[in-house]
Design an enzyme around this catalytic site. Structure first.
Site, mmCIF file in Angstrom:
data_model
loop_
_atom_site.group_PDB
_atom_site.id
_atom_site.type_symbol
_atom_site.label_atom_id
_atom_site.label_comp_id
_atom_site.label_asym_id
_atom_site.label_seq_id
_atom_site.Cartn_x
_atom_site.Cartn_y
_atom_site.Cartn_z
ATOM 1 N N LYS A 76 -35.865 111.598 0.495
ATOM 2 C CA LYS A 76 -36.970 111.087 1.455
ATOM 3 C C LYS A 76 -38.178 111.918 1.097
ATOM 4 O O LYS A 76 -38.180 113.099 1.073
ATOM 5 C CB LYS A 76 -36.496 111.023 3.071
ATOM 6 N N SER A 151 -36.826 105.610 9.864
ATOM 7 C CA SER A 151 -37.693 105.808 9.003
ATOM 8 C C SER A 151 -37.583 106.121 7.620
ATOM 9 O O SER A 151 -38.460 105.992 6.758
ATOM 10 C CB SER A 151 -38.735 106.950 9.551
ATOM 11 N N SER A 175 -33.200 107.454 12.595
ATOM 12 C CA SER A 175 -33.719 107.398 11.062
ATOM 13 C C SER A 175 -32.817 107.336 9.799
ATOM 14 O O SER A 175 -33.301 106.869 8.818
ATOM 15 C CB SER A 175 -34.837 107.913 11.068
HETATM 16 N N1 GLN Z 1 -37.566 105.393 15.622
HETATM 17 C C1 GLN Z 1 -37.798 106.641 16.004
HETATM 18 C C2 GLN Z 1 -39.156 106.901 16.062
HETATM 19 O O1 GLN Z 1 -40.056 106.438 15.552
HETATM 20 C C3 GLN Z 1 -36.833 107.693 15.240
HETATM 21 C C4 GLN Z 1 -37.428 107.803 14.049
HETATM 22 C C5 GLN Z 1 -36.899 108.861 13.336
HETATM 23 O O2 GLN Z 1 -35.680 109.253 13.492
HETATM 24 N N2 GLN Z 1 -37.414 109.701 12.482
HETATM 25 O O3 GLN Z 1 -39.474 108.189 16.590
#
Ligand code: GLN
Length: 487
Positions: A76, A151, A175
């Site tokens: 990532k 994400s 995510s």
């Molecule tokens: N959807 C969540 C957020 O936007 C989790 C994102 C993540 O785990 N990085 O904060």
């Protein structure tokens, strides 16, 4: 080639069926062929991959190779990679060349894994659909009009479409699990502190945790073992023994007590997903497990508390991006304030700005007690729910996401409905617990993930439980037709 597990790839490398250079070229070619459509990669590091593969081939020939030597990996794009752009999918870091490796990158590089590239993501890991990227949305290989989840969408898609045999992602509020669920791959978010956060660009430091995407639990076990462990460079990394996660994969799960929280099956859950999850639970009873109804009564408070705590931490973490030290700086600033304001105004995307503003508000004098402190108290209640549940059960299961992958653009104008997609994933991060998503079937012709929640540092047990399911089912072997590729 694409159906081989990491263990099989490793054996193929050692037996000389193919070299690491050939294996890396194979995946690089798939990236070249398919990624224009999928947009899973921000940067492809062909040259570095082939150089590392060459070194891996030498180690294999010399008999000094480990089990992961020569197997390519994708990261990532928030893991710092020495000498390579690390953008966090933000205009702010579009020109940022990391001067060092994140600990996990260092570890996998030392293990001999060539890096294929850096994967697309929601900007600064904020999002649940991978549409918030400066480099454009990532597409779901099962239906190119749908999101892959976020994400870490790029890392999930890379594994789903077999552009990489394994990848790393991060999970602050879901995510890893959510995109794993929406694309039908296996993902594991370890216990907070299990994997070093050093060199992982921070979103919300008390929630962020790195983990693995792969085609199955067996592969996750190998790579998790390689990245886990105490790191003096991360003050929240925990000194806890790292077991051989592969050694217990075949243990019997006879008598396993699976807790199923009623709050994970309430309003908002697609009925077809509920059916898939119930069928998966039945499969577990066939394997000798016992299903126990439990309650996690504060589940409904996970979204409001997370969406105070995470933005609060983000507003602090992201203050370092000021146009002075890293990344983007606006053109011709009038003075220092103008430079700060325009660099940040032009460098960050809409969702990131929304989080910074919410977080700054929640932390400001006069509101701190009402929002941040309150959210921290709720966080404790949520942890206590799990603590009580784990007195009665060995593991908790439920859905990962209330819906299957939605259409690109369907929620972009409605951040609240996007946040609701995180209902079953956030509470784990608030409690610091480990979680997995494993493919459990389809609904609406799209993949559905089963969530496995373990007690602290029980990743070995979770991987064992996941592996037993994957020995009995073949959902994890299904590939989207368009990307099935050559055998
Ligand atoms: N959807 C969540 C957020 O936007 C989790 C994102 C993540 O785990 N990085 O904060």
């Amino acid at each position: 080639m694409i159906n081989k597990t990491l263990t099989e790839l490793s054996a193929g490398l050692k037996d000389g069926d193919f070299s690491s250079v050939e294996l890396s070229q194979y995946f690089l070619q798939r990236i070249a062929k398919y990624d224009d459509e999928l947009n899973a990669f921000i940067t492809v590091t062909e040259e570095q991959a082939l150089a590392a593969a060459n070194k891996a081939d030498e180690a294999i020939a010399a008999g000094t190779a480990g089990v992961l030597t020569g197997i390519p990996v994708a990261y990532k794009d928030l893991f710092c990679t020495d000498g390579i752009r690390t953008s966090c999918a933000s205009k702010m870091l579009d020109n940022f060349i990391a001067p060092y490796n994140a600990t996990v990158v260092e570890k996998l590089t030392a293990a001999g894994m060539p890096m294929l590239g850096k994967t697309n993501m929601d900007e600064f890991a904020m999002g649940s659909s991978n549409e918030n990227s400066y480099y454009g949305a990532v597409k779901n290989p099962w239906d190119l009009e749908r999101v892959p989840g976020g994400s870490s969408g790029g890392s999930a898609v890379a594994v789903c479409a077999k552009l990489a045999p394994v990848s790393l992602g991060t999970d602050t509020g879901g995510s890893i699990r959510q995109p794993a669920s929406l694309t039908g791959v296996t993902g594991i978010k370890p216990t907070y502190g299990r994997v070093s956060r050093y060199g992982m660009i921070a979103y919300a430091s008390s929630l962020d945790q790195g983990g693995v995407f792969a085609s199955n639990a067996e592969d996750c076990a190998l790579v998790l073992a390689a990245i886990a462990g105490f790191d003096a460079k991360d003050s929240t990394s925990v000194e806890h023994q790292v077991p051989d996660f592969s050694a217990t994969l075949n243990d019997s799960i006879q008598g396993l007590k699976i807790g199923v929280p009623k709050e994970f099956f309430g309003e908002g859950l697609d009925n077809k997903i509920a059916t898939v999850i119930q069928e998966a639970l039945q499969e577990y009873t066939k394997l000798g497990a016992e299903i126990i109804d439990i309650s996690l009564p504060n589940t409904h408070l996970a979204i409001p508390s997370y969406y105070v705590i995470a933005p609060a931490e983000a507003s602090s973490n992201l203050s370092r991006f000021d146009g002075v030290r890293y990344g983007y700086r606006c053109e011709d600033p009038k003075d220092l304030t103008d430079m700060y304001m325009r660099s940040r105004g032009e460098g960050f995307g809409t969702e990131v700005k929304r989080r910074i503003m919410t977080g700054t508000y929640a932390l400001s004098a006069g509101y701190y007690d009402a929002y941040y402190l309150k959210a921290q108290k709720i966080r404790r209640l949520i942890s206590n729910d799990f603590k009580q549940a784990f007195e009665k059960v060995d593991v908790i299961m439920g859905p990962v996401s209330p819906e299957t992958a939605f259409k690109i653009g369907a929620k972009t104008d409605d951040p609240i409905s996007m946040y609701l997609a995180d209902i079953y994933t956030l509470s784990l991060n608030l409690a610091g617990l480990p979680g997995m998503s494993i493919p459990a079937g389809k609904a609406n012709d799209m993949p559905v993930g089963l969530q496995i929640i373990g007690n602290y540092f029980e990743e070995a047990k979770m991987l064992n439980i996941a592996h037993q399911f994957q020995q009995a089912t073949d959902y994890h072997k299904q590939l989207p037709a368009q990307f099935g590729g050559e055998k």
